[in-house]
Design a protein around this motif. Structure first.
Motif, PDB file in Angstrom:
ATOM      1  N   THR A 104       0.858  -1.185   0.000  1.00  0.00           N
ATOM      2  CA  THR A 104       0.000   0.000   0.000  1.00  0.00           C
ATOM      3  C   THR A 104       0.894   1.235   0.000  1.00  0.00           C
ATOM      4  O   THR A 104       1.805   1.341   0.819  1.00  0.00           O
ATOM      5  CB  THR A 104      -0.908  -0.001   1.249  1.00  0.00           C
ATOM      6  N   VAL A 105       0.629   2.121  -0.936  1.00  0.00           N
ATOM      7  CA  VAL A 105       1.381   3.371  -1.010  1.00  0.00           C
ATOM      8  C   VAL A 105       0.382   4.519  -0.963  1.00  0.00           C
ATOM      9  O   VAL A 105      -0.539   4.565  -1.776  1.00  0.00           O
ATOM     10  CB  VAL A 105       2.204   3.462  -2.312  1.00  0.00           C
ATOM     11  N   ARG A 106       0.570   5.414  -0.002  1.00  0.00           N
ATOM     12  CA  ARG A 106      -0.309   6.581   0.052  1.00  0.00           C
ATOM     13  C   ARG A 106       0.535   7.844  -0.033  1.00  0.00           C
ATOM     14  O   ARG A 106       1.680   7.875   0.411  1.00  0.00           O
ATOM     15  CB  ARG A 106      -1.139   6.591   1.339  1.00  0.00           C
ATOM     16  N   ALA A 131       0.759  -1.627 -10.802  1.00  0.00           N
ATOM     17  CA  ALA A 131       0.354  -0.562  -9.885  1.00  0.00           C
ATOM     18  C   ALA A 131      -1.126  -0.291 -10.134  1.00  0.00           C
ATOM     19  O   ALA A 131      -1.543  -0.089 -11.268  1.00  0.00           O
ATOM     20  CB  ALA A 131       1.181   0.699 -10.127  1.00  0.00           C
ATOM     21  N   ALA A 132      -1.904  -0.306  -9.056  1.00  0.00           N
ATOM     22  CA  ALA A 132      -3.355  -0.128  -9.179  1.00  0.00           C
ATOM     23  C   ALA A 132      -3.799   1.082  -8.359  1.00  0.00           C
ATOM     24  O   ALA A 132      -3.304   1.320  -7.266  1.00  0.00           O
ATOM     25  CB  ALA A 132      -4.086  -1.386  -8.694  1.00  0.00           C
ATOM     26  N   GLU A 172      -4.176   6.829  -2.841  1.00  0.00           N
ATOM     27  CA  GLU A 172      -3.660   5.503  -2.493  1.00  0.00           C
ATOM     28  C   GLU A 172      -3.465   4.622  -3.727  1.00  0.00           C
ATOM     29  O   GLU A 172      -4.314   4.577  -4.615  1.00  0.00           O
ATOM     30  CB  GLU A 172      -4.626   4.812  -1.521  1.00  0.00           C
ATOM     31  N   LEU A 173      -2.332   3.929  -3.753  1.00  0.00           N
ATOM     32  CA  LEU A 173      -2.045   2.953  -4.804  1.00  0.00           C
ATOM     33  C   LEU A 173      -1.797   1.595  -4.157  1.00  0.00           C
ATOM     34  O   LEU A 173      -1.419   1.509  -2.995  1.00  0.00           O
ATOM     35  CB  LEU A 173      -0.775   3.339  -5.575  1.00  0.00           C
ATOM     36  N   LEU A 174      -1.996   0.554  -4.941  1.00  0.00           N
ATOM     37  CA  LEU A 174      -1.556  -0.781  -4.534  1.00  0.00           C
ATOM     38  C   LEU A 174      -0.469  -1.201  -5.520  1.00  0.00           C
ATOM     39  O   LEU A 174      -0.726  -1.323  -6.716  1.00  0.00           O
ATOM     40  CB  LEU A 174      -2.719  -1.770  -4.561  1.00  0.00           C
ATOM     41  N   VAL A 175       0.732  -1.354  -4.988  1.00  0.00           N
ATOM     42  CA  VAL A 175       1.866  -1.781  -5.811  1.00  0.00           C
ATOM     43  C   VAL A 175       2.016  -3.292  -5.660  1.00  0.00           C
ATOM     44  O   VAL A 175       2.046  -3.807  -4.543  1.00  0.00           O
ATOM     45  CB  VAL A 175       3.156  -1.046  -5.371  1.00  0.00           C
ATOM     46  N   ALA A 207       3.390   0.523   3.122  1.00  0.00           N
ATOM     47  CA  ALA A 207       3.189  -0.606   4.029  1.00  0.00           C
ATOM     48  C   ALA A 207       3.106  -1.908   3.241  1.00  0.00           C
ATOM     49  O   ALA A 207       2.382  -2.005   2.242  1.00  0.00           O
ATOM     50  CB  ALA A 207       1.905  -0.415   4.841  1.00  0.00           C
ATOM     51  N   ASP A 208       3.870  -2.895   3.700  1.00  0.00           N
ATOM     52  CA  ASP A 208       3.833  -4.223   3.085  1.00  0.00           C
ATOM     53  C   ASP A 208       2.587  -4.951   3.592  1.00  0.00           C
ATOM     54  O   ASP A 208       2.486  -5.271   4.775  1.00  0.00           O
ATOM     55  CB  ASP A 208       5.107  -4.992   3.475  1.00  0.00           C
ATOM     56  N   VAL A 209       1.619  -5.166   2.708  1.00  0.00           N
ATOM     57  CA  VAL A 209       0.379  -5.842   3.109  1.00  0.00           C
ATOM     58  C   VAL A 209       0.258  -7.231   2.458  1.00  0.00           C
ATOM     59  O   VAL A 209      -0.820  -7.822   2.440  1.00  0.00           O
ATOM     60  CB  VAL A 209      -0.869  -4.987   2.764  1.00  0.00           C
ATOM     61  N   SER A 210       1.394  -7.739   1.955  1.00  0.00           N
ATOM     62  CA  SER A 210       1.373  -9.026   1.233  1.00  0.00           C
ATOM     63  C   SER A 210       0.684 -10.126   2.032  1.00  0.00           C
ATOM     64  O   SER A 210      -0.116 -10.892   1.491  1.00  0.00           O
ATOM     65  CB  SER A 210       2.802  -9.483   0.928  1.00  0.00           C
ATOM     66  N   ASP A 211       1.002 -10.210   3.325  1.00  0.00           N
ATOM     67  CA  ASP A 211       0.467 -11.302   4.139  1.00  0.00           C
ATOM     68  C   ASP A 211      -0.936 -11.018   4.654  1.00  0.00           C
ATOM     69  O   ASP A 211      -1.500 -11.815   5.401  1.00  0.00           O
ATOM     70  CB  ASP A 211       1.423 -11.587   5.300  1.00  0.00           C
TER      71      ASP A 211
END
Ligand SMILES: [Zn+2]
Lengths: 107, 186
Positions: free
Chosen positions: B29-31, B65-66, B72-75, B101-105
């Protein structure tokens, strides 16, 4: 089914993707206000049969709060607009007035 | 380090569409200010793509990249590359008002494949598929939980949900894609 277009992402979201947030454009009364003002801010809400301005959140989408003008009797949506707005945009008010000549106007 | 596994071990079901858990994916997550020069540079370095326009997803191979919201983006990167990508994004956005923030998990990824794939999703998501554009990411709900999906191939959709509801989402997809449940039977 109520469908509102989110002004932030442009999705035409149907009701179940949204969260209702009650009346829009409330003036906040906090510390230093009178008891009457504070009570009114907390509890008193308009409940019109007709034109109403409301807060909605695009909860299952971009997550942003926005504002909407609609008719509580027919569910007609007049428009949606940014939450960073102190009162309904003039063009939206004119549009509502044209559709509802007897509308007393935004106060 | 312990071995990372996806929530459902890659389970799949074949009905009128094929639904599968797609395994681990690096998600960040990138804001911040999506129009800033620093953001453009940071996203380019992380995914090789431009900053996506509103509601768009930019895909380059196994990275993407979404657009999630106006700030906010989702990389997306391969799972093993997530932590390096976070560090690179942090460095590229240093000095800017931002969050990485790493939200992979915290996520699970699913694919829905086949010419009737939209019909499996139509029953779960209040989305007008007739107006769904190529390259659009649609945040919505799948029955009772938040989800997002995009067209990831000619006859394929990729859907993302929270990992905590992975079993629920797979249950939805499996039931929704069972043979005989087509919306437009041939
Ligand atoms: Zn929105």
């Amino acid at each position: 089914m109520l469908t509102l277009e989110c002004p932030y992402c442009g999705v035409k979201a149907e009701e179940t993707e949204l969260q209702a947030g009650g009346e829009a454009h409330l003036k906040r009364y906090g510390p230093g206000s009178s008891d009457d003002e504070f009570e009114s801010y907390l509890f008193m809400r308009k409940n019109p049969k007709g034109v109403h301005f409301e807060r909605w959140r695009h909860a299952y989408g971009c997550g942003k709060w926005f504002l909407a003008a609609r008719c509580t009797a027919t569910l007609e949506v007049f428009g949606t607009y940014s939450a960073q707005t102190k009162e309904p945009p003039a063009d939206l008010q004119a549009k509502i007035k044209a559709k509802r000549p007897n509308w007393e106007g935004y106060k | 380090m312990s071995k990372a596994v996806s929530a459902l071990g890659g389970v799949s079901h074949k009905g009128f569409a094929e639904v599968a858990e797609a395994g681990l994916r690096g998600m960040i997550t990138v804001r911040g200010d999506l129009s800033s020069a620093a953001m453009k540079k940071a996203v380019k370095a992380a995914t090789g793509t431009a900053v996506p326009a509103a509601r768009r997803i930019e895909i380059d191979g196994d990275k993407a990249a979404a657009w999630m919201s106006p700030d906010e983006l989702l990389v997306m990167v391969p799972y093993e590359g997530a932590q390096d990508a976070v560090a690179a994004l942090e460095k590229a956005l240093a000095g800017e008002h931002h969050l990485v923030a790493d939200v992979s998990d915290a996520r699970s990824v699913f694919t829905v494949k086949g010419s009737k794939a939209p019909e499996a999703l139509m029953k779960l998501c209040p989305v007008d598929f007739g107006t769904l554009a190529e390259g659009e990411i649609r945040r919505t709900r799948a029955a009772q939980v938040a989800a997002a999906f995009w067209k990831s191939g000619a006859d394929e959709f990729t859907l993302v949900s929270f990992r905590s509801v992975a079993g629920y989402v797979m249950g939805l997809l499996e039931v929704s894609s069972r043979k005989g449940g087509e919306i437009f039977p041939a």
